[in-house]
Design an enzyme around this catalytic site. Sequence first.
Site: not given
Length: 217
Positions: A15, A88, A127, A160, A171
């Site tokens: 996104k 969301r 990532r 992260r 999540r």
Amino acid sequence: MKKRIVLLGPPASGKGTQADRLSLAYGVPHVSTGALLRSECERGTSLGLEAEEWTGKGLLVPDELAVRIITVWMAEHGPSFLFDGFPRTVGQAIHLDEALQSTGVPLDLIFLLELPDAEIRRRIEDRLSCLKCGATFAASLHGFSDGVACPRCGSPLVRRNDDNALALDRRLEVYKTQTMPVVSYYGKTAPSKLFRIDAAKGTDEVFDSIVGILNRH
Ligand SMILES: [Zn+2]
């Protein structure tokens, strides 16, 4: 040209990358609640401290807080926008519709970037993120390792802490229970504006799919 756009999708669906490119190509300001929240947290504002009580536990911030932050942003940036991962929850979607109705400018298009769980996990593990500017990079694609300087701002890239497996499970669960109903909500209230995109394809192909739809509407 349609200029009030929502991009939805699970973690690692791209996104942010697509929002960056679309924003650049069409001159529409884009924002993610995640980036706004991180900025508030970094500056230690009261909104940031409030948000950290939730994000620190891997939870989403309450609708009311998210909408408060977005409303301030919209007031500063005008009638065009590209929302990355907002709304969301159905509550946020309803509140956003109300806010837009009162200004007479409804949403133009909603894109859902779809990605299978296995591919989400593979991308998350790979990532690296910049905590300063919010950019993310696929380590294997760029040959990066932890601590390398962010190509955009020079700050060191990190994995992260919300990217670990347990946090990712939470999540994904939150995405399925809270954000998938937003897709159903738009499917009912604005079916002609909702488009599903296969996000497992390459970045360029995904971008071209979105641009093709933008140009036809
Ligand atoms: Zn950076």
